[in-house]
Design a protein around this motif. Structure first.
Motif, PDB file in Angstrom:
ATOM      1  N   GLN A 197       0.842  -1.197   0.000  1.00  0.00           N
ATOM      2  CA  GLN A 197       0.000   0.000   0.000  1.00  0.00           C
ATOM      3  C   GLN A 197       0.878   1.249   0.000  1.00  0.00           C
ATOM      4  N   PHE A 241      -1.795  -2.235  -6.282  1.00  0.00           N
ATOM      5  CA  PHE A 241      -1.951  -1.455  -5.057  1.00  0.00           C
ATOM      6  C   PHE A 241      -2.024   0.040  -5.338  1.00  0.00           C
ATOM      7  N   ARG A 245      -5.154   2.361  -4.097  1.00  0.00           N
ATOM      8  CA  ARG A 245      -5.066   3.616  -3.360  1.00  0.00           C
ATOM      9  C   ARG A 245      -5.874   4.712  -4.058  1.00  0.00           C
TER      10      ARG A 245
END
Length: 278
Positions: A197, A241, A245
């Motif tokens: 992340q 990822f 986000r």
């Protein structure tokens, strides 16, 4: 905004609003000893709890500002923490100081791998949100259906890893840098999640905002991270990822004005079409 509670708790201080990297409404309490800032949230904003609990977890670590107090009034929540002397890390990029910028991207890799992602969810009782790889795009009516199909394709990925502490908006823009140190600020998106992340967002940020330097700086960051971690980092995973986000932000801006939505849809499409270092 009424800040009488601050003046009552900290008499003989002068309140000065800060920018330079801080999010939300942040005030320097000039005359306080030690010198502190107050980060002010709307009382209904759940991000305040995330930042409070993350800072508490990291207190005295040197990674983040040291927290001193937390209190509320009728409308607001206040987190009191150390004022960190230095310069926002992104400013060095904006000024073209590449020697310092390269040093900062090494520090980002070290901080993240050896001091943040080493804090494991399974070993902690800290009450922070769980942040998963996000695939909830169908409910976002303002996102074109063609983009939704592409998102689902890239997020069709299986990754298993222990959840660690993550910052949620990691990068040079959320650091205060002095000659020989770097402190990470603005932890309101902190939580427990996959280390990618943070890794993906750092790479995404430099690719979006600094395309002329993105390959070199991404390589410095990722190479340094790998020195301090055995985590496998692939192109496929970084892309997934990064998209996740962006989806997180799209969910946060559902009720924003059309210009904000249009810009983040553009960024989603750009993310889908960009090759990131892996």
């Amino acid at each position: 905004m009424d800040n009488n509670i601050l003046l009552l708790k900290y008499p003989n201080t002068q309140l000065t609003e800060l920018t330079g990297g801080y999010t939300n409404y942040t005030l320097l309490l000039e005359g306080s000893d030690p010198l502190v800032i107050a980060k002010v949230f709307n009382k209904s904003n759940c991000d305040a709890k995330s930042e409070l609990n993350t800072l508490t977890l990291l207190n005295d670590s040197g990674v983040s500002p040291r927290i001193h107090d937390y209190f509320e009034d009728d409308t607001s929540s206040y987190i009191i923490m150390d004022y960190i002397h230095g310069i926002n890390g992104q400013r060095f990029l904006d000024q073209g100081d590449m020697d310092k910028t390269r040093e900062i991207y090494k520090w980002l890799g070290v901080r993240l791998a050896s001091e943040i992602h080493t804090i494991k969810h399974k070993n902690s009782h800290s009450d922070l949100p769980i942040i998963e790889l996000m695939n909830g795009i169908d409910s976002l009516d303002f996102v074109p259906s063609g983009l939704k199909d592409k998102v689902k394709h890239f997020l069709d990925i299986h990754i298993e890893e222990d959840k660690t502490l993550i910052h949620g908006d990691f990068g040079p823009h959320n650091t205060i840098v002095s000659d020989n140190s770097m402190v990470v600020i603005d932890w309101e998106w902190g939580g427990w999640g996959h280390p990618l992340q943070d890794i993906a967002w750092t790479v995404w940020f430099v690719h979006l905002h600094y395309p002329d330097f993105c390959e070199e700086l991404s390589d410095i960051f990722l190479s340094t991270y790998r020195v301090h971690s055995t985590l496998h980092i692939s192109e496929e995973a970084v892309k997934a990822f990064a998209i996740s986000r962006v989806l997180n932000i799209l969910n946060r801006i559902q009720y924003a004005n059309i210009n904000v939505k249009t810009e983040w849809i553009r960024r989603l499409e750009w993310t889908l079409n960009t090759n990131f270092a892996g």
